[in-house]
Design a protein around this motif. Structure first.
Motif, PDB file in Angstrom:
ATOM      1  N   TYR A 251      34.096-100.286 175.261  1.00 44.96           N
ATOM      2  CA  TYR A 251      33.578-100.610 173.932  1.00 44.96           C
ATOM      3  C   TYR A 251      34.675-100.265 172.929  1.00 44.96           C
ATOM      4  O   TYR A 251      35.658 -99.606 173.269  1.00 44.96           O
ATOM      5  N   SER A 252      34.499-100.725 171.696  1.00 43.41           N
ATOM      6  CA  SER A 252      35.491-100.379 170.683  1.00 43.41           C
ATOM      7  C   SER A 252      34.837-100.263 169.314  1.00 43.41           C
ATOM      8  O   SER A 252      34.562 -99.174 168.838  1.00 43.41           O
ATOM      9  N   CYS A 253      34.550-101.405 168.663  1.00 43.50           N
ATOM     10  CA  CYS A 253      34.149-101.354 167.252  1.00 43.50           C
ATOM     11  C   CYS A 253      32.726-100.837 167.051  1.00 43.50           C
ATOM     12  O   CYS A 253      32.403-100.300 165.997  1.00 43.50           O
ATOM     13  N   GLU A 254      31.853-101.021 168.044  1.00 43.56           N
ATOM     14  CA  GLU A 254      30.426-100.679 167.941  1.00 43.56           C
ATOM     15  C   GLU A 254      29.757-101.394 166.769  1.00 43.56           C
ATOM     16  O   GLU A 254      28.737-100.950 166.261  1.00 43.56           O
ATOM     17  N   GLN A 255      30.321-102.513 166.341  1.00 43.59           N
ATOM     18  CA  GLN A 255      29.774-103.237 165.195  1.00 43.59           C
ATOM     19  C   GLN A 255      29.611-104.723 165.472  1.00 43.59           C
ATOM     20  O   GLN A 255      29.344-105.491 164.561  1.00 43.59           O
ATOM     21  N   GLY A 256      29.821-105.125 166.713  1.00 42.26           N
ATOM     22  CA  GLY A 256      29.566-106.517 167.054  1.00 42.26           C
ATOM     23  C   GLY A 256      30.635-107.485 166.627  1.00 42.26           C
ATOM     24  O   GLY A 256      30.354-108.668 166.514  1.00 42.26           O
ATOM     25  N   PHE A 257      31.862-107.031 166.409  1.00 45.08           N
ATOM     26  CA  PHE A 257      32.872-108.014 166.035  1.00 45.08           C
ATOM     27  C   PHE A 257      34.112-108.027 166.910  1.00 45.08           C
ATOM     28  O   PHE A 257      34.937-108.919 166.782  1.00 45.08           O
ATOM     29  N   CYS A 258      34.278-107.069 167.816  1.00 46.40           N
ATOM     30  CA  CYS A 258      35.509-107.087 168.619  1.00 46.40           C
ATOM     31  C   CYS A 258      35.327-107.752 169.977  1.00 46.40           C
ATOM     32  O   CYS A 258      36.288-108.240 170.557  1.00 46.40           O
ATOM     33  N   GLY A 259      34.136-107.750 170.515  1.00 44.86           N
ATOM     34  CA  GLY A 259      33.874-108.396 171.804  1.00 44.86           C
ATOM     35  C   GLY A 259      34.132-107.520 173.014  1.00 44.86           C
ATOM     36  O   GLY A 259      33.883-107.934 174.147  1.00 44.86           O
ATOM     37  N   THR A 260      34.628-106.302 172.815  1.00 52.01           N
ATOM     38  CA  THR A 260      34.996-105.458 173.953  1.00 52.01           C
ATOM     39  C   THR A 260      33.800-105.126 174.842  1.00 52.01           C
ATOM     40  O   THR A 260      33.941-104.980 176.057  1.00 52.01           O
ATOM     41  N   CYS A 261      32.623-105.001 174.276  1.00 54.97           N
ATOM     42  CA  CYS A 261      31.460-104.538 175.038  1.00 54.97           C
ATOM     43  C   CYS A 261      30.658-105.682 175.653  1.00 54.97           C
ATOM     44  O   CYS A 261      29.561-105.456 176.165  1.00 54.97           O
ATOM     45  N   GLN A 262      31.199-106.894 175.637  1.00 52.54           N
ATOM     46  CA  GLN A 262      30.460-108.061 176.143  1.00 52.54           C
ATOM     47  C   GLN A 262      30.089-107.864 177.608  1.00 52.54           C
ATOM     48  O   GLN A 262      30.936-107.505 178.429  1.00 52.54           O
TER      49      GLN A 262
ATOM     50  N   MET B 127      25.953-110.871 176.351  1.00 50.34           N
ATOM     51  CA  MET B 127      25.561-110.253 175.076  1.00 50.34           C
ATOM     52  C   MET B 127      26.560-109.166 174.720  1.00 50.34           C
ATOM     53  O   MET B 127      27.286-108.654 175.581  1.00 50.34           O
ATOM     54  N   LEU B 128      26.589-108.816 173.436  1.00 42.44           N
ATOM     55  CA  LEU B 128      27.376-107.664 172.988  1.00 42.44           C
ATOM     56  C   LEU B 128      26.416-106.483 172.922  1.00 42.44           C
ATOM     57  O   LEU B 128      25.536-106.418 172.049  1.00 42.44           O
ATOM     58  N   ILE B 129      26.576-105.557 173.842  1.00 41.22           N
ATOM     59  CA  ILE B 129      25.558-104.516 174.005  1.00 41.22           C
ATOM     60  C   ILE B 129      25.618-103.439 172.927  1.00 41.22           C
ATOM     61  O   ILE B 129      24.744-102.590 172.863  1.00 41.22           O
ATOM     62  N   CYS B 130      26.631-103.479 172.041  1.00 39.88           N
ATOM     63  CA  CYS B 130      26.666-102.472 170.982  1.00 39.88           C
ATOM     64  C   CYS B 130      25.689-102.786 169.855  1.00 39.88           C
ATOM     65  O   CYS B 130      25.253-101.868 169.142  1.00 39.88           O
ATOM     66  N   VAL B 131      25.336-104.056 169.665  1.00 46.26           N
ATOM     67  CA  VAL B 131      24.441-104.408 168.558  1.00 46.26           C
ATOM     68  C   VAL B 131      23.206-105.195 168.985  1.00 46.26           C
ATOM     69  O   VAL B 131      22.156-105.083 168.354  1.00 46.26           O
TER      70      VAL B 131
HETATM   71  S1  FES Z   1      32.119-102.714 170.804  1.00 46.30           S
HETATM   72 FE1  FES Z   1      32.984-104.263 169.587  1.00 46.30          FE
HETATM   73  S2  FES Z   1      31.585-105.913 169.792  1.00 46.30           S
HETATM   74 FE2  FES Z   1      30.650-104.267 170.829  1.00 46.30          FE
END
Ligand code: FES
Length: 357
Positions: free
Chosen positions: A306-317, A341-345
């Motif tokens: 994960y990275s941004c935890e805000q739904g914009f980087c795509g790392t947590c897809q 899905m992006l599981i951070c949001v």
């Molecule tokens: S951590 Fe960046 S989109 Fe989920």
């Protein structure tokens, strides 16, 4: 997080919002800048580069610019961002705001967020010229749209992805464009001198410093857009949620909208707990009403990316095997949403949600 701009809404804007048209424009015959086109990528790439901080300088009140040097760096187009891996291990995304033709350095800028999650403070207070940093990317989730004319709206540090777009568009003779650039004060607004020079004398640039001018008049901006600019005009906006939401509510009929937010899209409210099955791990987890799938998954699988935890980087897809997802990001395409899905949001509409984890 920068302090959101405060914006006045009107009934007229709501009418415009109901008429707003959003459409996909890749491949449009109107595209006037083919060299800048960069497709929106699907899954994020994880290319890692070790670069040197060549310069660390203050470019506005509370804003530090980093120049990161390397050799034969991957190319990028306006709107792209880097993942910057900070010495603490925090990973943060910053828009590239330098020259895409420069293959020996990347330039990014960040505003200090004193009550943020620590990334900006680390960039401001601990990174120094000469230090090595790892970066990943560049990736572009906010590419310049093909269009016959452009409107840009930037709030504060949201000017960083917009700036290379402005340079590219303003270099095209005869191409219509306008910019509204808002911030708390002129001293806090990076790159102001260059931007005012780009629009010098022709009224294309409107700078709104809240401490001098009050609130940005988005109604006037979009009334002018609707009256003067052609069908298919592309509106690119980057800034805090209040600004992007206000722009979204005002985009006139026939315009194309692209947004980059500092924060995730609005919650639908009334969140409820639900269950997530991790099929390969053979575990079922409960996601609390006030928590996220990411938090629940990481409690079981701490190495989950994960990275941004805000739904914009795509790392947590993550791949979804079964269930109905309540997608809350602005990033994934419809095709990606059909299977991931992006599981951070994002959350589940009902239990269970089954992930390929
Ligand atoms: S951590 Fe960046 S989109 Fe989920």
């Amino acid at each position: 997080m920068p302090r959101p701009l405060t914006l006045a809404l009107t009934a007229g804007a709501a009418l415009l919002a109901r008429r707003a048209v959003r459409r996909r424009i890749e491949g449009s015959p109107l595209w006037p800048l083919p060299a800048l086109a960069e497709p929106v990528s699907g899954r994020p790439r994880s290319r890692a580069l070790r670069l040197t901080v060549a310069a660390h300088q203050t470019v506005a009140d509370g804003v530090v610019q980093l120049q990161l040097e390397g050799r034969e760096l991957p190319s990028w187009a306006p709107g792209a961002h880097l993942d910057l891996v900070l010495p603490s291990g925090l990973v943060r995304q910053y828009s590239l705001c330098g020259d895409p033709a420069d293959t020996s350095s990347y330039t990014v800028a960040t505003r200090l967020v004193p009550d943020g999650r620590g990334g900006s403070r680390e960039v401001h207070e601990e990174l120094r010229a000469g230090m090595a940093v790892e970066v990943r990317g560049p990736r572009n989730r906010f590419p310049l749209a093909p269009a016959p004319a452009y409107v840009f709206v930037a709030g504060g540090i949201g000017i960083t992805p917009i700036l290379p777009m402005l340079r590219a568009v303003s270099a095209q003779p005869g191409l219509e464009w306008r910019l509204l650039y808002g911030g708390r004060s002129r001293a806090s607004m990076p790159y102001l001198a260059e931007i005012e020079k780009l629009g010098a004398g022709d009224g294309r640039v409107t700078v709104v410093a809240e401490d001098e001018d009050g609130l940005p008049d988005l109604d006037a901006l979009f009334a002018g857009v609707a009256a003067d600019l052609p069908e298919g005009t592309a509106v690119h906006c980057c800034g805090p949620e209040a600004l992007t939401a206000a722009v979204e509510a005002r985009v006139p009929e026939g315009a194309v909208l692209r947004l980059e937010r500092f924060a995730p899209g609005a919650s639908t409210g009334g969140d409820r707990p639900f269950e997530v099955e991790l099929r390969r791990s053979g575990r079922t987890l409960t996601v609390a009403a006030d928590s996220t799938v990411l938090a629940a998954v990481r409690a079981e699988l701490p190495d989950t990316a994960y990275s941004c935890e805000q739904g914009f980087c795509g790392t947590c897809q993550q791949r979804v095997l079964a269930g109905e997802v309540d997608h809350r990001d602005e990033l994934l395409t419809d095709a990606e949403r059909a299977e991931s899905m992006l599981i951070c949001v994002s959350r589940a509409r009902r239990s269970p949600l089954v992930l390929d984890l």
